[in-house]
Design a protein around this motif. Structure first.
Motif, PDB file in Angstrom:
ATOM      1  N   GLU A 197     102.378  91.995 -74.513  1.00 21.97           N
ATOM      2  CA  GLU A 197     101.698  91.710 -73.245  1.00 21.97           C
ATOM      3  C   GLU A 197     100.967  92.960 -72.760  1.00 21.97           C
ATOM      4  N   THR A 198      99.763  92.764 -72.257  1.00 24.76           N
ATOM      5  CA  THR A 198      98.929  93.886 -71.845  1.00 24.76           C
ATOM      6  C   THR A 198      99.125  94.207 -70.372  1.00 24.76           C
ATOM      7  N   PRO A 199      99.428  95.462 -70.031  1.00 22.63           N
ATOM      8  CA  PRO A 199      99.533  95.840 -68.612  1.00 22.63           C
ATOM      9  C   PRO A 199      98.222  95.570 -67.887  1.00 22.63           C
ATOM     10  N   LEU A 200      98.335  95.323 -66.590  1.00 29.72           N
ATOM     11  CA  LEU A 200      97.173  94.933 -65.793  1.00 29.72           C
ATOM     12  C   LEU A 200      96.060  95.988 -65.834  1.00 29.72           C
ATOM     13  N   GLU A 201      96.423  97.258 -65.831  1.00 28.82           N
ATOM     14  CA  GLU A 201      95.433  98.331 -65.872  1.00 28.82           C
ATOM     15  C   GLU A 201      94.602  98.265 -67.158  1.00 28.82           C
ATOM     16  N   SER A 206      88.192  90.192 -49.662  1.00 31.01           N
ATOM     17  CA  SER A 206      88.869  91.471 -49.491  1.00 31.01           C
ATOM     18  C   SER A 206      88.189  92.624 -50.213  1.00 31.01           C
ATOM     19  N   VAL A 207      87.146  92.326 -51.017  1.00 31.90           N
ATOM     20  CA  VAL A 207      86.542  93.377 -51.841  1.00 31.90           C
ATOM     21  C   VAL A 207      85.042  93.415 -51.598  1.00 31.90           C
ATOM     22  N   SER A 208      84.481  94.610 -51.459  1.00 30.23           N
ATOM     23  CA  SER A 208      83.058  94.751 -51.197  1.00 30.23           C
ATOM     24  C   SER A 208      82.258  94.585 -52.490  1.00 30.23           C
ATOM     25  N   TRP A 209      80.952  94.493 -52.339  1.00 31.93           N
ATOM     26  CA  TRP A 209      80.077  94.335 -53.495  1.00 31.93           C
ATOM     27  C   TRP A 209      80.171  95.541 -54.432  1.00 31.93           C
ATOM     28  N   ASN A 210      80.470  96.703 -53.887  1.00 31.50           N
ATOM     29  CA  ASN A 210      80.489  97.920 -54.686  1.00 31.50           C
ATOM     30  C   ASN A 210      81.813  98.147 -55.402  1.00 31.50           C
ATOM     31  N   ALA A 211      82.785  97.275 -55.189  1.00 32.47           N
ATOM     32  CA  ALA A 211      84.097  97.462 -55.805  1.00 32.47           C
ATOM     33  C   ALA A 211      84.009  97.275 -57.324  1.00 32.47           C
ATOM     34  N   GLU A 212      84.989  97.868 -57.998  1.00 31.85           N
ATOM     35  CA  GLU A 212      85.054  97.745 -59.458  1.00 31.85           C
ATOM     36  C   GLU A 212      85.702  96.413 -59.791  1.00 31.85           C
ATOM     37  N   ARG A 213      84.882  95.458 -60.287  1.00 32.70           N
ATOM     38  CA  ARG A 213      85.372  94.099 -60.468  1.00 32.70           C
ATOM     39  C   ARG A 213      84.930  93.528 -61.804  1.00 32.70           C
ATOM     40  N   SER A 214      85.772  92.648 -62.320  1.00 36.56           N
ATOM     41  CA  SER A 214      85.402  91.802 -63.455  1.00 36.56           C
ATOM     42  C   SER A 214      85.609  90.357 -63.016  1.00 36.56           C
ATOM     43  N   ALA A 215      85.430  89.408 -63.913  1.00 33.68           N
ATOM     44  CA  ALA A 215      85.657  88.007 -63.569  1.00 33.68           C
ATOM     45  C   ALA A 215      87.132  87.714 -63.312  1.00 33.68           C
ATOM     46  N   THR A 251      89.716  90.514 -62.720  1.00 35.50           N
ATOM     47  CA  THR A 251      90.464  91.562 -62.017  1.00 35.50           C
ATOM     48  C   THR A 251      89.544  92.341 -61.087  1.00 35.50           C
ATOM     49  N   GLU A 252      90.184  93.060 -60.166  1.00 38.36           N
ATOM     50  CA  GLU A 252      89.433  93.946 -59.261  1.00 38.36           C
ATOM     51  C   GLU A 252      90.329  95.108 -58.853  1.00 38.36           C
ATOM     52  N   ARG A 253      89.710  96.246 -58.630  1.00 41.63           N
ATOM     53  CA  ARG A 253      90.462  97.437 -58.240  1.00 41.63           C
ATOM     54  C   ARG A 253      90.347  97.649 -56.733  1.00 41.63           C
ATOM     55  N   SER A 295      93.749 101.898 -52.470  1.00 44.02           N
ATOM     56  CA  SER A 295      94.933 102.317 -53.234  1.00 44.02           C
ATOM     57  C   SER A 295      94.634 102.633 -54.693  1.00 44.02           C
ATOM     58  N   GLY A 296      93.552 102.080 -55.213  1.00 40.82           N
ATOM     59  CA  GLY A 296      93.232 102.269 -56.622  1.00 40.82           C
ATOM     60  C   GLY A 296      93.982 101.329 -57.539  1.00 40.82           C
ATOM     61  N   ASP A 297      94.803 100.443 -56.961  1.00 46.15           N
ATOM     62  CA  ASP A 297      95.576  99.503 -57.772  1.00 46.15           C
ATOM     63  C   ASP A 297      94.690  98.354 -58.262  1.00 46.15           C
ATOM     64  N   VAL A 298      95.048  97.829 -59.444  1.00 48.96           N
ATOM     65  CA  VAL A 298      94.336  96.684 -60.003  1.00 48.96           C
ATOM     66  C   VAL A 298      95.097  95.420 -59.647  1.00 48.96           C
TER      67      VAL A 298
END
Length: 453
Positions: A223-227, A251-260, A262-264, A268-271
């Motif tokens: 199993e792959t960790p979320l990070e 909860s996440v702005s347009w500039n956030a680091e996102r995929s289809a 997951t999002e960071r 906090s920097g948490d995924v």
């Protein structure tokens, strides 16, 4: 028929003459060294790579012989005990009848393989994958006579049953291949096979005694960790549209680091998993029935279907995919690094397997890897599949596309809640205590290598 007989006669004559000459020579057996051989692509022969790694783990020198079309796993390439012996690609005859082309190919492979093997350091054992067994079994047997080594055949399937898919069971070439496989298979010193069903068939129909060594996932299938999931999604999102975010969550702005998927979190920097994310499915099939359920109002998640692998028909199927106009299903055929494949499996929600055995006696390696990642599976039925997939325990078995569509509907109906059947299957996979490849190999193969030394 005449051309097939000529090829066989040439092969048998070469074997007989070579054996007679080389029996007289005194060859020194390489103490502890093993030649692991497959007349195929090394990078797409995971079981033989696992054999090589297991041998290296026990301090054995390994010559890993095969075609270097796809790069093997980095653990193989970085091992100080494993030396890759690449076979050169043959430019086969492309004129004349197909049977003649096949005869020329077999003769050329015989000469090439024998020449390559006899230039290697002499091993104590040759561990050979079958299929393909024509001409590799006969050539390996001759090499073992020369070296005074032991021949171990690892039976993954029967070559003649694969040939019968294109030519029919009663084609002369298929009948010759069947005779050849049984005859030369009996000349081996030891035999491994992938299922108990194949073990029984080898004993009853070929008079060959084998030991079952089930395929097990390598240690990197988990199993792959979320990070790590997020890192892979972001990497794939650069080139593949289905991995890019389809909408912005509250909860996440347009500039956030996102995929289809997951999002960071910016603070906090948490995924975290994205709200309303699609389900990620690894497979290759038609999804028309699933699309219809959603159109009828059934509350199912959107699907991202990833079709892995490569082959000569990939572009053809990509063309068919482009003609599909699904609203809720996105199909992606990414090219993956070898190290990314287990990460993707460990990130997915469901695997679908369409493997059908030509003999009904082997098991799909893809499902083994999926189970290593605790990934539930829907697999199409064939005779001995029950040795791997336990229906309604670690996955589901289907017989046609309608049954698969019903299973997908049932599994994703409560996605992604912990009450879903999909979550139950994953829990069962986590709780199952199966032997690892290393444990199984040490119990099954290591004694064979020790009993004559």
């Amino acid at each position: 028929m005449a051309a097939g007989g000529a090829a066989l006669a040439a092969l048998v004559a070469l074997v007989a003459v070579t054996a007679a000459l080389w029996r007289r020579r005194r060859a020194v057996r390489g103490a502890g060294r093993v030649c692991v051989a497959v007349l195929g692509d090394l990078g797409r022969s995971p079981r033989m790579q696992y054999h090589a790694l297991s041998l290296a783990r026990h301090g054995r020198g390994v010559s890993l012989l095969g075609y270097f079309q796809t790069k093997p796993h980095r653990d193989v390439l970085s091992s100080g005990e494993i030396r890759v012996v690449p076979l050169s690609e043959l430019q086969c005859l492309r004129v004349g009848p197909k049977l003649l082309q096949y005869v020329v190919k077999v003769i050329a492979q015989t000469v090439q393989l024998l020449h390559t093997m006899l230039r290697m350091d002499p091993p104590s054992y040759v561990l050979l994958q079958n299929p393909p067994g024509l001409p590799s079994i006969a050539v390996a047997w001759v090499a073992c006579l020369f070296w005074r080594s032991k021949l171990i055949i690892d039976w993954h399937n029967y070559g003649y049953t694969i040939m019968s898919l294109n030519h029919g069971k009663n084609h002369p070439l298929v009948l010759i291949a069947k005779w050849y496989e049984k005859l030369f298979g009996r000349l081996s010193d030891y035999n491994l096979c992938v299922t108990d069903a194949m073990k029984e068939d080898l004993q009853v129909n070929c008079n060959i005694k084998a030991v079952t060594l089930y395929d097990r996932p390598a240690s990197y299938f988990k199993e792959t960790p979320l990070e790590l999931q997020h890192q892979l999604y972001m990497k794939l999102a650069k080139d593949y549209e289905p991995f890019k975010p389809q909408h912005v969550t509250e909860s996440v702005s347009w500039n956030a680091e996102r995929s289809a998927f997951t999002e960071r979190d910016e603070k906090s920097g948490d995924v975290m998993k994205s709200r309303g994310r699609p389900a990620l499915l690894i497979s290759s099939t038609s999804w028309t029935g699933y699309e219809q359920y959603i159109n009828e109002g059934v509350k199912l998640p959107a699907l991202v279907c990833v079709i892995t692998g490569k082959g000569p028909l990939k572009e053809y199927y990509n063309g068919l995919i482009k003609k599909l106009h699904f609203k809720h299903i996105r199909i992606c055929t990414p090219w993956l690094e070898a190290e990314d494949y287990p990460v993707l499996l460990g990130s997915a929600d469901l695997g679908v397997c369409l493997h059908k055995s030509s003999s009904g006696l082997d098991l799909p390696m893809k499902v083994v890897d999926m189970f290593g990642c605790c990934l539930p599976v829907c697999a199409i039925y064939f005779e001995c599949l029950h040795e791997l997939v336990k229906h309604n325990e670690n996955g589901l078995i289907f017989r046609d596309s309608d049954e698969l569509a019903e299973q997908l509907k049932m599994l994703f109906l409560e996605f992604p809640t912990v009450e879903s059947k999909l979550h139950e299957f994953r829990k069962n996979l986590r709780a199952s205590k199966q032997l690892s490849w290393d444990e199984s190999w040490d119990q099954t193969v290591l004694p064979l290598l020790s009993q004559t030394e």
